[in-house]
Scaffold this motif. Structure first.
Motif, PDB file in Angstrom:
ATOM      1  N   ASP A 193       0.832  -1.358  -0.023  1.00 45.88           N
ATOM      2  CA  ASP A 193      -0.272   0.059   0.121  1.00 45.88           C
ATOM      3  C   ASP A 193       0.700   1.309  -0.022  1.00 45.88           C
ATOM      4  OD1 ASP A 193      -2.469   1.825   0.405  1.00 45.88           O
ATOM      5  OD2 ASP A 193      -2.018   1.813   2.395  1.00 45.88           O
ATOM      6  N   ILE A 194       2.003   1.220   0.968  1.00 46.46           N
ATOM      7  CA  ILE A 194       2.654   2.391   0.891  1.00 46.46           C
ATOM      8  C   ILE A 194       3.625   2.499  -0.390  1.00 46.46           C
ATOM      9  CG2 ILE A 194       4.650   3.534   2.581  1.00 46.46           C
ATOM     10  CD1 ILE A 194       1.823   3.401   3.714  1.00 46.46           C
ATOM     11  N   GLU A 195       4.086   1.454  -0.923  1.00 48.78           N
ATOM     12  CA  GLU A 195       4.941   1.508  -1.995  1.00 48.78           C
ATOM     13  C   GLU A 195       4.140   2.150  -3.218  1.00 48.78           C
ATOM     14  OE1 GLU A 195       7.702  -1.659  -4.349  1.00 48.78           O
ATOM     15  OE2 GLU A 195       5.447  -2.100  -4.083  1.00 48.78           O
ATOM     16  N   ALA A 196       2.834   1.845  -3.195  1.00 48.77           N
ATOM     17  CA  ALA A 196       1.924   2.434  -4.297  1.00 48.77           C
ATOM     18  C   ALA A 196       1.932   4.113  -4.298  1.00 48.77           C
ATOM     19  CB  ALA A 196       0.505   1.780  -4.273  1.00 48.77           C
ATOM     20  N   ALA A 197       1.580   4.449  -3.188  1.00 49.16           N
ATOM     21  CA  ALA A 197       1.756   5.744  -2.668  1.00 49.16           C
ATOM     22  C   ALA A 197       3.118   6.466  -3.133  1.00 49.16           C
ATOM     23  CB  ALA A 197       1.407   6.167  -1.394  1.00 49.16           C
ATOM     24  N   TYR A 198       4.150   5.594  -2.762  1.00 51.26           N
ATOM     25  CA  TYR A 198       5.701   5.853  -2.905  1.00 51.26           C
ATOM     26  C   TYR A 198       5.880   6.179  -4.461  1.00 51.26           C
ATOM     27  CZ  TYR A 198      10.739   5.893  -2.443  1.00 51.26           C
ATOM     28  OH  TYR A 198      12.181   6.144  -2.584  1.00 51.26           O
ATOM     29  N   MET A 199       5.510   5.414  -5.070  1.00 44.20           N
ATOM     30  CA  MET A 199       5.729   5.172  -6.571  1.00 44.20           C
ATOM     31  C   MET A 199       5.114   6.330  -7.200  1.00 44.20           C
ATOM     32  SD  MET A 199       8.092   2.999  -6.960  1.00 44.20           S
ATOM     33  CE  MET A 199       8.328   2.584  -8.858  1.00 44.20           C
ATOM     34  N   ALA A 200       3.832   6.409  -6.814  1.00 52.48           N
ATOM     35  CA  ALA A 200       3.089   7.504  -7.522  1.00 52.48           C
ATOM     36  C   ALA A 200       3.438   9.015  -7.394  1.00 52.48           C
ATOM     37  CB  ALA A 200       1.521   7.405  -6.986  1.00 52.48           C
ATOM     38  N   LYS A 201       4.144   9.146  -6.312  1.00 52.74           N
ATOM     39  CA  LYS A 201       4.629  10.291  -6.035  1.00 52.74           C
ATOM     40  C   LYS A 201       6.211  10.623  -6.131  1.00 52.74           C
ATOM     41  CE  LYS A 201       4.185  14.382  -2.889  1.00 52.74           C
ATOM     42  NZ  LYS A 201       3.382  14.747  -1.667  1.00 52.74           N
ATOM     43  N   GLU A 202       6.814  11.145  -7.212  1.00 55.94           N
ATOM     44  CA  GLU A 202       8.239  10.814  -7.399  1.00 55.94           C
ATOM     45  C   GLU A 202       9.049  11.621  -6.259  1.00 55.94           C
ATOM     46  OE1 GLU A 202       9.445  12.234 -11.255  1.00 55.94           O
ATOM     47  OE2 GLU A 202       8.045  10.751 -12.297  1.00 55.94           O
ATOM     48  N   SER A 203       8.554  12.837  -5.639  1.00 58.88           N
ATOM     49  CA  SER A 203       9.039  13.574  -4.818  1.00 58.88           C
ATOM     50  C   SER A 203       9.209  13.020  -3.422  1.00 58.88           C
ATOM     51  CB  SER A 203       8.619  15.083  -4.545  1.00 58.88           C
ATOM     52  OG  SER A 203       7.306  15.051  -4.227  1.00 58.88           O
ATOM     53  N   MET A 204       8.559  11.914  -3.202  1.00 58.84           N
ATOM     54  CA  MET A 204       8.209  11.321  -1.731  1.00 58.84           C
ATOM     55  C   MET A 204       9.536  10.610  -1.304  1.00 58.84           C
ATOM     56  SD  MET A 204       5.477   8.548   0.021  1.00 58.84           S
ATOM     57  CE  MET A 204       4.097   9.635  -0.061  1.00 58.84           C
ATOM     58  N   ALA A 205      10.250  11.126  -0.185  1.00 59.45           N
ATOM     59  CA  ALA A 205      11.206  10.557   0.429  1.00 59.45           C
ATOM     60  C   ALA A 205      10.791   9.336   1.365  1.00 59.45           C
ATOM     61  CB  ALA A 205      12.148  11.498   1.098  1.00 59.45           C
ATOM     62  N   GLN A 206      12.023   8.218   1.545  1.00 63.52           N
ATOM     63  CA  GLN A 206      11.549   7.252   2.339  1.00 63.52           C
ATOM     64  C   GLN A 206      11.051   7.560   3.698  1.00 63.52           C
ATOM     65  OE1 GLN A 206      14.854   4.430   2.291  1.00 63.52           O
ATOM     66  NE2 GLN A 206      14.618   3.943   0.106  1.00 63.52           N
ATOM     67  N   LYS A 207      11.571   8.568   4.145  1.00 61.09           N
ATOM     68  CA  LYS A 207      11.126   8.996   5.685  1.00 61.09           C
ATOM     69  C   LYS A 207       9.593   9.256   5.511  1.00 61.09           C
ATOM     70  CE  LYS A 207      15.466  10.193   7.952  1.00 61.09           C
ATOM     71  NZ  LYS A 207      16.203  11.150   8.757  1.00 61.09           N
ATOM     72  N   GLN A 208       9.379  10.152   4.593  1.00 61.76           N
ATOM     73  CA  GLN A 208       7.894  10.454   4.389  1.00 61.76           C
ATOM     74  C   GLN A 208       7.294   9.220   4.171  1.00 61.76           C
ATOM     75  OE1 GLN A 208       8.757  13.164   0.953  1.00 61.76           O
ATOM     76  NE2 GLN A 208       7.991  14.980   1.965  1.00 61.76           N
ATOM     77  N   ALA A 209       7.609   8.177   3.359  1.00 60.98           N
ATOM     78  CA  ALA A 209       6.855   7.027   3.289  1.00 60.98           C
ATOM     79  C   ALA A 209       6.836   6.340   4.635  1.00 60.98           C
ATOM     80  CB  ALA A 209       7.545   6.187   2.428  1.00 60.98           C
ATOM     81  N   ALA A 210       7.718   6.556   5.445  1.00 61.11           N
ATOM     82  CA  ALA A 210       7.571   6.077   6.755  1.00 61.11           C
ATOM     83  C   ALA A 210       6.392   6.703   7.574  1.00 61.11           C
ATOM     84  CB  ALA A 210       8.846   6.011   7.492  1.00 61.11           C
ATOM     85  N   ALA A 211       6.525   8.028   7.395  1.00 63.57           N
ATOM     86  CA  ALA A 211       5.740   9.032   8.158  1.00 63.57           C
ATOM     87  C   ALA A 211       4.066   8.507   7.717  1.00 63.57           C
ATOM     88  CB  ALA A 211       5.844  10.177   7.892  1.00 63.57           C
ATOM     89  N   LEU A 212       3.796   8.447   6.309  1.00 69.16           N
ATOM     90  CA  LEU A 212       2.648   7.720   5.821  1.00 69.16           C
ATOM     91  C   LEU A 212       2.310   6.476   6.419  1.00 69.16           C
ATOM     92  CD1 LEU A 212       0.246   8.274   4.049  1.00 69.16           C
ATOM     93  CD2 LEU A 212       1.881   7.084   2.164  1.00 69.16           C
ATOM     94  N   TRP A 213       3.189   5.343   6.651  1.00 76.72           N
ATOM     95  CA  TRP A 213       2.773   4.245   7.220  1.00 76.72           C
ATOM     96  C   TRP A 213       2.209   4.535   8.775  1.00 76.72           C
ATOM     97  CZ3 TRP A 213       4.493   2.175  11.640  1.00 76.72           C
ATOM     98  CH2 TRP A 213       4.318   0.816  11.953  1.00 76.72           C
ATOM     99  N   LYS A 214       3.042   5.386   9.440  1.00 74.30           N
ATOM    100  CA  LYS A 214       2.625   5.719  10.759  1.00 74.30           C
ATOM    101  C   LYS A 214       1.298   6.368  10.929  1.00 74.30           C
ATOM    102  CE  LYS A 214       4.577   7.850  15.046  1.00 74.30           C
ATOM    103  NZ  LYS A 214       5.512   8.753  15.729  1.00 74.30           N
ATOM    104  N   ARG A 215       0.834   7.126   9.955  1.00 77.48           N
ATOM    105  CA  ARG A 215      -0.377   7.812  10.088  1.00 77.48           C
ATOM    106  C   ARG A 215      -1.699   6.662   9.620  1.00 77.48           C
ATOM    107  NH1 ARG A 215       2.244  12.022   7.195  1.00 77.48           N
ATOM    108  NH2 ARG A 215       1.230  11.285   5.361  1.00 77.48           N
ATOM    109  N   ARG A 216      -1.052   5.977   8.714  1.00 80.61           N
ATOM    110  CA  ARG A 216      -2.220   4.811   8.323  1.00 80.61           C
ATOM    111  C   ARG A 216      -2.186   3.525   9.211  1.00 80.61           C
ATOM    112  NH1 ARG A 216      -1.981   4.481   1.654  1.00 80.61           N
ATOM    113  NH2 ARG A 216      -2.608   6.813   1.513  1.00 80.61           N
TER     114      ARG A 216
END
Length: 222
Positions: free
Chosen positions: A21-44
């Motif tokens: 799920d997080i990878e899909a959001a990460y791939m869809a947004k080129e500017s997303m850093a890994q730390k931002q992806a981790a923050a997204l996981w924490k929120r969800r």
């Protein structure tokens, strides 16, 4: 982004389904850093910290502080009663005809002063604390007054208090008093079982050593 990278960023908590799920959001947004992806996981998916009910946590802490404060009064009472008994023993020993049993009983009473007064000042209370790291402290009011146990008041995830009048905890609030009987009739097997199941759930929920072990045993059974 690799699954292993998200695992590292989430302390090993992310499942593979969550990663997809997080990878899909990460791939869809080129500017997303890994730390931002981790923050997204924490929120969800991150576990939100459940804080103890403030008023009941305060009540438990106040009870512990009161028991500690009683130590000074305990010392004074012990000193006063020992003085009185010593005077009575000295008085009886000067008499020509004295019942030796009376003197022995006074000496026995002197030996029991500390225990009796600790019990009196302890108010028949029992406190159970689970800290955020899963460690526990169980103490009676008598043990706190006597100084053999002093519970820490920081990093408390859960606390429970009971005496001869009421029972409450920081998860639910009042459990038993004159108006509330959360577990049902405690004189029945059903009430006793409900109370046991509740506290088993607490142990699992807050990750005590027993709770973790019991949780694993239940998984194996399934």
């Amino acid at each position: 982004m690799m699954y292993e990278e998200l695992l590292k960023l989430t302390g090993g908590q992310a499942t593979y389904e969550q990663f997809l799920d997080i990878e899909a959001a990460y791939m869809a947004k080129e500017s997303m850093a890994q730390k931002q992806a981790a923050a997204l996981w924490k929120r969800r998916y991150g576990k939100k910290e459940e804080k103890p009910l403030p008023s009941y946590l305060k009540a438990v802490k106040d009870a512990i502080r009161n028991f500690k404060d009683n130590r000074e009064w305990l010392d004074r009472r012990i000193e006063q009663e020992e003085k009185w008994i010593n005077e009575k023993i000295a008085e009886y020993e000067t008499e020509t005809y004295v019942n030796q049993w009376v003197i022995e009983r006074l000496k026995k009473e002197k030996e029991e002063i500390t225990y009796r007064l600790c019990e009196e000042f302890g108010d028949d209370a029992h406190i159970h604390i689970i800290y955020k790291d899963g460690s526990e402290c169980m103490a009676s009011g008598m043990e706190i007054v006597g100084g053999s146990i002093t519970p820490k008041l920081q990093h408390i995830a859960y606390a429970q208090y009971e005496d001869g009048w009421c029972e409450y905890d920081t998860l639910t609030g009042i459990l038993v008093d004159d108006d509330t009987d959360f577990f049902g009739d405690l004189s029945t097997d059903e009430g006793i079982e409900a109370r046991e199941n509740y506290y088993n759930m607490v142990e699992i929920k807050y990750g005590t050593e027993w709770g973790r072990k019991h949780k694993e045993e239940r998984r194996e059974e399934l």
